[in-house]
Design a protein around this motif. Structure first.
Motif, PDB file in Angstrom:
ATOM      1  N   ALA A 158       0.788  -1.053   0.219  1.00  0.00           N
ATOM      2  CA  ALA A 158       0.218   0.160   0.294  1.00  0.00           C
ATOM      3  C   ALA A 158       1.095   1.020   0.276  1.00  0.00           C
ATOM      4  N   ALA A 159       0.210   2.315   0.320  1.00  0.00           N
ATOM      5  CA  ALA A 159       0.859   3.302   0.531  1.00  0.00           C
ATOM      6  C   ALA A 159       0.197   4.690   0.743  1.00  0.00           C
ATOM      7  N   THR A 160       0.706   6.234   1.207  1.00  0.00           N
ATOM      8  CA  THR A 160       0.930   7.730   1.124  1.00  0.00           C
ATOM      9  C   THR A 160       0.929   8.220   2.237  1.00  0.00           C
ATOM     10  N   MET A 161       1.752   9.457   2.519  1.00  0.00           N
ATOM     11  CA  MET A 161       2.573  10.265   3.166  1.00  0.00           C
ATOM     12  C   MET A 161       2.808  11.621   2.970  1.00  0.00           C
ATOM     13  N   LEU A 162       3.947  12.885   3.975  1.00  0.00           N
ATOM     14  CA  LEU A 162       4.164  14.181   3.796  1.00  0.00           C
ATOM     15  C   LEU A 162       4.861  14.458   3.706  1.00  0.00           C
ATOM     16  N   ALA A 163       5.271  15.903   3.920  1.00  0.00           N
ATOM     17  CA  ALA A 163       6.539  16.495   3.198  1.00  0.00           C
ATOM     18  C   ALA A 163       8.056  16.482   4.595  1.00  0.00           C
ATOM     19  N   GLY A 164       8.774  16.684   3.397  1.00  0.00           N
ATOM     20  CA  GLY A 164      10.253  16.038   4.265  1.00  0.00           C
ATOM     21  C   GLY A 164      11.498  17.167   3.891  1.00  0.00           C
ATOM     22  N   SER A 203       4.701   0.803   6.869  1.00  0.00           N
ATOM     23  CA  SER A 203       6.183   0.460   6.513  1.00  0.00           C
ATOM     24  C   SER A 203       7.347   1.062   6.796  1.00  0.00           C
ATOM     25  N   VAL A 204       7.280   2.572   5.358  1.00  0.00           N
ATOM     26  CA  VAL A 204       8.399   3.031   5.182  1.00  0.00           C
ATOM     27  C   VAL A 204       9.284   3.138   6.501  1.00  0.00           C
ATOM     28  N   VAL A 205       8.826   3.118   7.385  1.00  0.00           N
ATOM     29  CA  VAL A 205      10.023   3.741   9.027  1.00  0.00           C
ATOM     30  C   VAL A 205      10.081   2.840  10.183  1.00  0.00           C
ATOM     31  N   SER A 209      13.604   9.928  18.862  1.00  0.00           N
ATOM     32  CA  SER A 209      14.781  10.650  20.079  1.00  0.00           C
ATOM     33  C   SER A 209      14.489  11.809  20.536  1.00  0.00           C
ATOM     34  N   PRO A 210      14.920  11.856  22.513  1.00  0.00           N
ATOM     35  CA  PRO A 210      14.149  12.993  23.234  1.00  0.00           C
ATOM     36  C   PRO A 210      14.365  14.291  22.488  1.00  0.00           C
ATOM     37  N   LYS A 211      16.001  14.422  21.812  1.00  0.00           N
ATOM     38  CA  LYS A 211      16.427  15.617  21.515  1.00  0.00           C
ATOM     39  C   LYS A 211      14.854  15.895  20.186  1.00  0.00           C
ATOM     40  N   ALA A 212      15.313  14.387  19.086  1.00  0.00           N
ATOM     41  CA  ALA A 212      14.381  15.635  18.207  1.00  0.00           C
ATOM     42  C   ALA A 212      12.786  15.632  18.683  1.00  0.00           C
ATOM     43  N   ILE A 213      12.591  14.828  19.278  1.00  0.00           N
ATOM     44  CA  ILE A 213      11.104  15.707  20.027  1.00  0.00           C
ATOM     45  C   ILE A 213      11.105  16.659  20.587  1.00  0.00           C
ATOM     46  N   ASP A 214      12.663  17.458  21.187  1.00  0.00           N
ATOM     47  CA  ASP A 214      12.802  18.560  21.533  1.00  0.00           C
ATOM     48  C   ASP A 214      12.259  19.800  20.647  1.00  0.00           C
ATOM     49  N   GLU A 215      13.821  19.741  19.558  1.00  0.00           N
ATOM     50  CA  GLU A 215      13.996  20.429  18.301  1.00  0.00           C
ATOM     51  C   GLU A 215      12.790  20.544  17.187  1.00  0.00           C
ATOM     52  N   TYR A 216      12.104  19.476  17.591  1.00  0.00           N
ATOM     53  CA  TYR A 216      11.348  19.254  16.145  1.00  0.00           C
ATOM     54  C   TYR A 216       9.892  19.326  16.170  1.00  0.00           C
ATOM     55  N   GLY A 217       9.272  19.025  17.022  1.00  0.00           N
ATOM     56  CA  GLY A 217       7.839  19.375  18.032  1.00  0.00           C
ATOM     57  C   GLY A 217       6.739  18.389  16.878  1.00  0.00           C
ATOM     58  N   ARG A 218       6.040  18.957  16.164  1.00  0.00           N
ATOM     59  CA  ARG A 218       5.273  18.646  15.261  1.00  0.00           C
ATOM     60  C   ARG A 218       5.932  18.469  14.281  1.00  0.00           C
ATOM     61  N   GLU A 219       6.784  18.798  13.444  1.00  0.00           N
ATOM     62  CA  GLU A 219       7.653  18.635  12.506  1.00  0.00           C
ATOM     63  C   GLU A 219       8.241  17.524  12.448  1.00  0.00           C
ATOM     64  N   LEU A 220       8.016  16.558  13.336  1.00  0.00           N
ATOM     65  CA  LEU A 220       9.047  15.439  13.357  1.00  0.00           C
ATOM     66  C   LEU A 220       8.820  14.671  12.186  1.00  0.00           C
ATOM     67  N   SER A 221       7.374  14.795  11.538  1.00  0.00           N
ATOM     68  CA  SER A 221       7.531  13.853  10.033  1.00  0.00           C
ATOM     69  C   SER A 221       8.910  14.176   9.406  1.00  0.00           C
ATOM     70  N   ALA A 222       9.005  14.965   9.127  1.00  0.00           N
ATOM     71  CA  ALA A 222      10.257  15.220   8.418  1.00  0.00           C
ATOM     72  C   ALA A 222      11.417  14.879   8.792  1.00  0.00           C
ATOM     73  N   HIS A 223      11.429  14.872  10.363  1.00  0.00           N
ATOM     74  CA  HIS A 223      12.586  14.945  10.336  1.00  0.00           C
ATOM     75  C   HIS A 223      12.841  13.263  11.808  1.00  0.00           C
ATOM     76  N   LEU A 227       5.524  10.555   8.825  1.00  0.00           N
ATOM     77  CA  LEU A 227       6.323   9.679   9.005  1.00  0.00           C
ATOM     78  C   LEU A 227       7.099   9.617  10.773  1.00  0.00           C
ATOM     79  N   ASP A 228       6.010  10.267  11.213  1.00  0.00           N
ATOM     80  CA  ASP A 228       5.831  10.525  12.970  1.00  0.00           C
ATOM     81  C   ASP A 228       4.785   9.275  13.555  1.00  0.00           C
TER      82      ASP A 228
END
Length: 508
Positions: free
Chosen positions: A16-22, A70-72, A184-198, A58-59
């Protein structure tokens, strides 16, 4: 072209498939029509996977489709536990676990593991990840999966306890699914709701880039704590057209094509450039009944319809024998499936007799709903033809998927509906409680069915820790669901892909 390269099992893909911006990390991915040259030897190189559509998120706390996970999942992200090739829960970031009592689960964590950004994996990372998904401010659609957890408690740097509100047997199955990914706790703090792209996890592959509508690139993690991947890079390329997607594998521009038309299996199987991959999936397809709608309130009517549908003909005629005959709402690979449950056998005389007893000797007209997916529409057309044999005029209505969900979960204006479901955790509770429980089912209970006996069984299945007793509970639950003719199981799903003959070790 990759020569006899091994496809590491951690890349076990889902259809299957479907996702966002990165974002990009500064490395130019391969051009759309270019497959990078392989390294010498039996391993390494780039695996190109052609997919039907792009991802939406991807979050792990916002992924709501299996194709996105299935991607991550098991590539970029890992959980405390995982399912092995036999669907058995096995250690991953947790070395071991135990139930201290019915309400306390304790996990001993693996040491020496690092997230892709260099942050150490430890109990604090587990707590921060789970606190994030459970925090109402996060507004994660996956939060309900963890609503039995009252607190995540750090005992020492590599020991963590989950304190539960009430006993919950399916906990490990949820921790093994994409929702249980540790971030990653660092990524949670750094990216917040933008974690999907990171995406930043501990897995064997690093997120490299995401070009929306075109491709997602993952690179080998040279510092992975476990066995090193057999590949240097994986590219998930978006190719919507079935013919073009398969052609990429045939001409060597891709190595795997996911989601192939069932009518092409014979032609593709005869090719010496590729092979057709098939494996049993977790989901099922079915015909469902809104038991609160019109004639469907009468059990005899539902039994008559069930007896008038020849599911074997659907599997052969529509699906070209892809998938197997379903006998239950659960697929055979899901824990809790019962092989002894029986659906109503095909019997037109019995169906006519039941309709007459219900007061419909000449049949009636009813609405049949599905959404605009070709195979679902074809299945509905076959069912409509079969029901004519007992005098039922099933008026077919095809809507968009969004409208379909709205009708069966919100407005509840549906009568008969043709649909299917997957199972993200491999445990019966995931489907059974959400689809059939009076209270727990909520919007998911599209059957509008309420049975105190079934509710008690499903509640018991959530707290019973003995696997044998849980199996017995879910066997009784499935018997009730089939006895009351809530649905007609059609087929157990099967994964399909086309794979280059140069690839070995591939699994879905």
């Amino acid at each position: 072209m990759i020569r006899k390269r091994l496809f590491h099992s951690l890349l076990g893909l889902l259809l299957a498939a479907t996702m966002l911006a990165g974002c990009s990390m500064g490395v130019e991915p391969p051009a759309e029509n270019e497959s990078p040259p392989p390294k010498a030897g039996a391993e390494g190189g780039t695996l190109v996977v052609a997919r039907m559509s792009d991802a939406t998120n991807l979050d792990p706390h916002f992924i709501s489709t299996i194709n996105a996970a299935s991607v991550v999942h098991q590539k970029v992200y890992e959980g405390l536990v995982k399912r092995d090739a036999n669907m058995v829960i096995a250690p991953q970031l947790a070395l071991s676990w135990r139930q201290v009592n019915d309400l306390v689960w304790e996990f001993k964590l693996r040491q020496g593991v690092f997230f892709h950004d260099g942050t150490p994996f430890d109990a604090a990372a587990v707590k921060k990840t789970l606190d994030r998904v459970m925090d109402p401010k996060t507004a994660s659609p996956r939060a309900a999966m963890f609503d039995k957890i009252k607190e995540v408690k750090i005992i020492d740097p590599y020991t963590v306890q989950f304190l539960l509100e009430k006993p919950f047997a399916p906990l490990l199955s949820i921790l093994a699914s994409h929702e249980g990914s540790i971030i990653s706790p660092k990524a949670i703090d750094e990216y917040g709701r933008e974690l999907s792209a990171h995406p930043v996890g501990t897995g064997p592959f690093l997120f490299r880039s995401w070009e929306p509508g075109r491709q997602i690139v993952l690179d080998k993690n040279p510092h992975y704590w476990g066995d090193q991947p057999k590949l240097d890079r994986v590219v998930f390329r978006v190719v919507a057209d079935d013919t073009k997607r398969i052609a990429l594998v045939e001409n060597g521009e891709a190595h795997v094509a996911e989601s192939i038309p069932v009518q092409d299996i014979e032609r593709l199987s005869a090719s010496n450039r590729l092979r057709v991959y098939r494996s049993e999936a977790l989901g099922t397809e079915f015909i469902g009944f809104n038991v609160a709608a019109g004639p469907l309130r009468d059990l005899r009517v539902r039994q008559a319809i069930s007896s008038a549908i020849e599911t074997g003909a659907i599997i052969k005629g529509v699906y070209n024998n892809v998938g197997t005959q379903a006998n239950s709402p659960l697929g055979p690979k899901v824990f809790g499936y019962s092989p002894s449950v029986k659906s109503y056998p095909y019997d037109l005389n019995k169906a006519r007799e039941l309709l007459a007893k219900a007061g419909y000797p000449n049949g009636f007209s009813i609405r049949m709903l599905t959404y605009d997916r070709n195979d679902r529409v074809t299945v509905a057309q076959v069912i409509r033809s079969q029901l004519k044999g007992i005098g039922i005029d099933a008026r077919l209505e095809v809507v968009s998927y969004a409208d379909f969900v709205t009708q069966i979960e919100k407005t509840r204006t549906h009568e008969i509906f043709v649909s299917g479901w997957g199972n993200a955790t491999g445990d019966a509770d995931y489907n059974q409680y959400n689809l059939f429980h009076t209270q727990g089912g909520g919007a998911g209970n599209s059957f509008q069915y309420s049975n105190p006996e079934l509710d008690r069984l499903l509640d018991a299945g959530r707290v019973e820790t003995d696997p044998a007793k849980r199996l017995a509970i879910y066997a009784k639950a499935q018997e009730l669901e089939l006895r009351d003719a809530l649905l007609v199981p059609i087929r157990n799903l099967e994964n399909l892909a086309v794979i280059s003959t140069d690839i070995q070790g591939f699994s879905i």
